[in-house]
Design an enzyme around this catalytic site. Structure first.
Site, mmCIF file in Angstrom:
data_model
loop_
_atom_site.group_PDB
_atom_site.id
_atom_site.type_symbol
_atom_site.label_atom_id
_atom_site.label_comp_id
_atom_site.label_asym_id
_atom_site.label_seq_id
_atom_site.Cartn_x
_atom_site.Cartn_y
_atom_site.Cartn_z
ATOM 1 N N LYS A 1 -29.955 -37.086 50.194
ATOM 2 C CA LYS A 1 -30.019 -38.411 50.783
ATOM 3 C C LYS A 1 -29.679 -39.470 49.739
ATOM 4 C CE LYS A 1 -33.076 -41.299 53.583
ATOM 5 N NZ LYS A 1 -34.469 -41.583 53.911
ATOM 6 N N TYR B 1 -34.888 -50.272 61.438
ATOM 7 C CA TYR B 1 -33.448 -50.343 61.735
ATOM 8 C C TYR B 1 -33.185 -51.106 63.028
ATOM 9 C CZ TYR B 1 -33.047 -46.878 58.066
ATOM 10 O OH TYR B 1 -33.115 -46.239 56.863
ATOM 11 N N GLN C 1 -46.354 -46.757 43.527
ATOM 12 C CA GLN C 1 -45.484 -45.582 43.493
ATOM 13 C C GLN C 1 -46.262 -44.282 43.337
ATOM 14 O OE1 GLN C 1 -41.679 -45.691 43.247
ATOM 15 N NE2 GLN C 1 -42.436 -47.328 44.543
ATOM 16 N N ASP D 1 -44.065 -38.851 51.794
ATOM 17 C CA ASP D 1 -44.115 -39.774 50.672
ATOM 18 C C ASP D 1 -44.580 -41.138 51.165
ATOM 19 O OD1 ASP D 1 -43.434 -41.314 48.416
ATOM 20 O OD2 ASP D 1 -41.456 -41.695 49.285
ATOM 21 N N GLY E 1 -29.420 -41.321 55.590
ATOM 22 C CA GLY E 1 -29.046 -42.417 54.712
ATOM 23 C C GLY E 1 -29.900 -43.623 54.961
ATOM 24 N N ASN E 2 -29.428 -44.771 54.550
ATOM 25 C CA ASN E 2 -30.170 -45.984 54.877
ATOM 26 C C ASN E 2 -29.262 -47.191 54.978
ATOM 27 O OD1 ASN E 2 -29.949 -47.043 52.176
ATOM 28 N ND2 ASN E 2 -31.996 -47.893 52.371
ATOM 29 N N GLU F 1 -30.208 -43.709 48.991
ATOM 30 C CA GLU F 1 -31.002 -44.848 49.432
ATOM 31 C C GLU F 1 -30.792 -46.018 48.486
ATOM 32 O OE1 GLU F 1 -34.888 -43.950 51.965
ATOM 33 O OE2 GLU F 1 -35.334 -44.473 49.897
ATOM 34 N N HIS G 1 -35.914 -52.713 57.308
ATOM 35 C CA HIS G 1 -35.974 -51.588 56.380
ATOM 36 C C HIS G 1 -36.600 -50.341 57.020
ATOM 37 C CE1 HIS G 1 -35.816 -50.297 52.144
ATOM 38 N NE2 HIS G 1 -36.872 -49.571 52.438
ATOM 39 N N HIS H 1 -31.937 -49.464 46.407
ATOM 40 C CA HIS H 1 -33.059 -50.192 45.814
ATOM 41 C C HIS H 1 -32.517 -51.485 45.231
ATOM 42 C CE1 HIS H 1 -37.398 -49.307 44.402
ATOM 43 N NE2 HIS H 1 -37.331 -49.347 45.702
ATOM 44 N N GLU I 1 -47.238 -50.949 47.968
ATOM 45 C CA GLU I 1 -46.175 -49.973 47.748
ATOM 46 C C GLU I 1 -46.267 -49.390 46.362
ATOM 47 O OE1 GLU I 1 -42.395 -51.453 49.064
ATOM 48 O OE2 GLU I 1 -43.119 -51.574 51.109
#
Lengths: 738, 82
Positions: free
Chosen positions: A92, A52, A315, A269, A534-535, A94, A49, A96, A313
């Site tokens: 972008k 890469y 938020q 972030d 992107g991801n 992403e 994640h 989830h 993590e």
């Protein structure tokens, strides 16, 4: 024994999803054994994640250069595209997926929150969200629960924070059973000079922690996202975070104000891998080091150890590096927006990420090794053994599809094709009053206040094509998104992508991945639409197997010098033209899936030169104001495209009569999915000029009929009242959900 | 049989509503409030005399519908009918 002195055993290494080779590499970097906090930090930064590690080599194939590209993919949190007038677009997409599979509402909501933060931390104000969602068959109760949870989660977060969700796509296919895909796209606008980069500089500059307090939620989410979903995931449940959109709204306003004040050096972030990722990445980008003390981090729960604080993590948190001496100025802004900010450390010049707890060192790792030196793998790849056989399947062998009217209605009633009203009615798509083309059209269009420009954004990706032919499928995903933007009169500029695949350790999956990316590369080069970011989301597997390969493309196009074109017929008497050539291409079609329950055959072939020509042609027609409507042919072929053009405009539905020579099988003609085709309508007075324009591009076309009446009629093959089409198409999802 | 079920967020889960209430209390001058967690309270009447059986059914109801076990937990209380 405390956490710090815990001895690292092979089991502990394995529980961190690291291989023993990777552990050896870590020891080499440190010149010693890591402690468990350091191991935790490495495990999240070296997860797929964040690093890469399995995809980097393949992603390098994608074109990232272009005259409009100001920040290239991978350099920053999101790509930046120049649209003239001193304005830039930051966007972008992403995934989830895994959090949404476990807790659909919060998983989807925090997905939206995360992607919005990526946009505004670059200095851009988010102006729209879109999403691409994939679920199993709607007939299954589990799917319905996931689907409704995800949709309400997206609506909740977007509506609260006041960013319109202006469209997207939803597909249903059994390959997503138990492993839904939730890909969220956000787009923001800024003046060119307002863009900031997340690069630490200036030894001694203070590092601030801003926003929500840290709790034990989402512990190690990044490594969680890099594991197959299994029965075991049930036990991973604390890894779900809960979002707070009201707090994020405060963060958004505070961050934009802070950036304008000029007292910020860098901002990032805390998303995946939270405090760990934001500190080592900002340090590494600037070639600096960072020292923080976890005791100073605001904590929501008692008894948290550095390991947990570094990996949490939670938020709505940000890392902000300020210019030394301007703390008071920043503090005033944080106070104004009621935000808690805490100084937790400072920038150093030794290149180390140093973590202390009440002054005692608990981790000391070269920042660059964490952010950039993760091992890079080239995985073994192999074409799936069954693929040739699947491709050689002849749709004709299925025999007569029976009543064609019934077949059309069945397609309109299938949830993947049906109206997504039930979904976007739950989203506020008009907040901020700039949305000009509402969800449901080929692309959603938003105007840029103060200019005469519009942005057209679309998200696309046909996973069935990618399953049957990943190279062609990757090409088509980009081509369709470009065509959708072009149908609204836009010039396609750049894409962002979310690559959803199964476990890359399986050679067949890695082969699909590479082939898809190769197809995307060729299409991006042909259209001149580089990848801005992107991801990659691997490990999308449930006990039943991997999902179909799903590259989701988000395309941004610019409409300049004309009004946006919409998809539906406008006026009785308008001539209907079909641009492009129809061939006998039923392989991989929605028709085969819905009518015969077959996912096989060779998907349609896409000629990139023709596809590019079509986009240029559409732009020329739009600029001359010749298009009353333009709608692309995709799933369900010409018949579904015509039906949608009749019924998309709720309350203003109108019929059409098509009469044209039939050179193919009726099913191939009506439901085949030949590429680079668009149904346009033009005023009869401009028909001649439109035809001349098309001919000047030497693009194939045919005048096939006329708008009017209360029925959709196609030769002597199809005859259905528009009312029936509309009713079937609009209620397909609603009736299954209620 | 009457049953009462309290559904609350798990300890480690962020509670934005509780946080908002705490902030509002603090603005009103109730500064001593350190933490607020907001949950829901559900009352049910059952046609079931056997306490053990009722409890089993109530757990099933809680786990399948009333509480979202991913982020919430629940507590059961039961009264015999008077």
């Amino acid at each position: 024994m405390t956490m710090q002195t815990l001895e690292i055993t092979p089991e502990i290494v394995q529980r961190h999803n690291l291989t023993l080779d990777e552990y050896g590499e870590i020891k080499k970097i440190l010149g010693r054994e890591p402690n468990v906090t350091e191991l935790g930090i490495f495990s999240v930064m070296w997860s797929e994640h964040c690093s890469y590690k399995n995809s980097k080599r393949v992603l390098a194939l994608l074109p990232k250069e272009g005259k409009r590209m100001l920040v290239k993919a991978g350099e920053e949190n999101a790509g930046v595209v120049d649209i003239g007038d001193d304005l830039v677009v930051v966007f972008k997409i992403e995934s989830h997926n895994h959090p949404s599979a476990v807790e659909p509402f919060q998983g989807a909501a925090t997905g939206v929150g995360g992607i919005l933060r990526d946009i505004f931390t670059m200095g851009a104000r988010p102006i729209l969200s879109m999403n691409s969602l994939r679920f199993g068959k709607l007939e299954s109760p589990l799917t319905r629960r996931l689907f409704s949870g995800v949709v309400s989660g997206i609506g909740f977060y977007g509506n609260c924070i006041g960013v319109p969700t202006i469209g997207g796509e939803v597909y249903f296919d059994e390959s997503y059973e138990g492993n839904p895909l939730v890909n969220a796209l956000a787009l923001g606008i800024a003046h060119r000079r307002e863009i900031v980069k997340a690069k630490a500089r200036g030894t001694g500059n203070p590092v601030f922690y801003v926003g929500a307090a840290t709790g034990r939620d989402g512990m190690g989410g990044a490594s969680f996202a890099s594991k197959d979903l299994s029965e075991e995931s049930e036990k991973d449940r604390p890894a779900v975070q809960v979002g707070d959109p009201f707090l994020e709204k405060l963060l958004l306003e505070a961050v934009l104000e802070l950036l304008k004040s000029g007292c910020v050096v860098a901002i990032q972030d805390m998303g995946a891998a939270g405090l760990t990722c934001s500190t080592c990445e900002t340090a590494s980008r600037g070639g600096m080091g960072i020292e923080i003390d976890t005791a100073k981090v605001p904590q929501r729960e008692t008894g948290m150890v550095p390991y947990e604080i570094m990996l949490s993590e939670s938020q709505e948190r940000m890392l902000v590096i300020l210019e030394k001496g301007r703390e008071a100025e920043a503090k005033r802004i944080f106070d104004k927006w009621d935000l808690h900010a805490e100084e937790i450390g400072f920038v150093t010049n030794d290149g180390l990420m140093r973590v202390k707890q009440n002054g005692a060192a608990v981790a000391e790792i070269p920042a660059k090794s964490l952010a950039d030196d993760a091992p890079v793998y080239v995985r073994e790849e192999r074409e799936p053994g069954h693929l040739r056989k699947l491709q050689n399947f002849d749709p004709k062998s299925l025999g007569d599809p029976g009543d064609l009217n019934a077949a059309l209605l069945k397609l309109l009633d299938s949830p993947s094709i049906a109206s997504k009203e039930w979904v976007y009615e739950q989203y506020d798509h008009t907040v901020r009053t700039n949305t000009v083309v509402l969800p449901g059209s080929d692309a959603s269009v938003i105007r840029l206040k103060g200019t005469k420009k519009y942005l057209a954004v679309s998200v696309d990706g046909n996973s069935t094509y990618c399953y049957l032919d990943p190279y062609e499928g990757g090409k088509i995903a980009v081509a369709e998104s470009a065509r959708n933007a072009a149908c609204s009169g836009a010039e396609p500029l750049s894409i962002t992508n979310c690559l959803n695949f199964g476990n890359p350790m399986k050679p067949e999956i890695f082969w699909q991945f590479r082939k898809c990316v190769e197809g995307m590369r060729d299409a991006c080069l042909a259209f001149g639409t580089p990848v801005s970011g992107g991801n990659v989301s691997f490990y999308n597997e449930s006990p039943k197997g991997a999902i179909d390969p799903t590259p989701t493309i988000g395309m941004v196009g610019l409409i300049e010098g004309c009004e946006p074109v919409t998809s539906f017929f406008k006026k009785e008497g308008d001539a209907v033209i079909l641009l492009g050539e129809t061939r006998e291409e039923l392989g991989g079609s929605e028709f085969l899936k819905v009518i015969f329950g077959v996912k096989a055959g060779l998907p349609p072939r896409l000629d990139l030169t023709q596809a590019k020509k079509l986009n240029d042609l559409l732009a020329a027609l739009a600029k001359k104001g010749l298009l009353q409507s333009a709608h692309d042919c995709s799933e369900g072929g010409l018949a579904v495209a015509l039906a949608e053009s009749c019924i998309l405009n709720k309350g203003m539905e109108m019929g059409v009569t098509i009469d044209t020579a039939l050179e193919l099988s009726p099913a191939g003609f009506l439901f085949g999915e030949s590429q680079s085709r668009v149904v346009v309508s033009v005023d009869p007075k401009s028909l001649e000029e439109a035809a001349r324009t098309v001919e000047s591009f030497s693009y194939p076309y045919r005048v096939i009929g006329k708008v009017g009446g209360k029925e959709l009629r196609v030769n002597d093959l199809i005859r259905v009242p528009v009312e029936v089409l509309a009713h079937t198409w609009r209620n397909a999802i609603r009736r299954r959900m209620e | 049989m009457r049953a009462r079920i309290h559904v609350t967020l798990k300890k480690s889960v962020l509670d934005p509503q509780g946080k908002a209430v705490q902030q509002a209390l603090s603005v009103l001058g109730f500064r001593e409030v350190r933490d607020v967690r907001v949950g829901k309270y559900i009352e049910l009447e059952l046609e079931e005399g056997d306490k053990l059986k009722a409890e089993e059914r109530l757990r099933e109801m809680s786990e399948r519908l009333l509480a979202n076990l991913v982020i919430e937990e629940y507590a059961l209380e039961m009264d015999e009918e008077e």
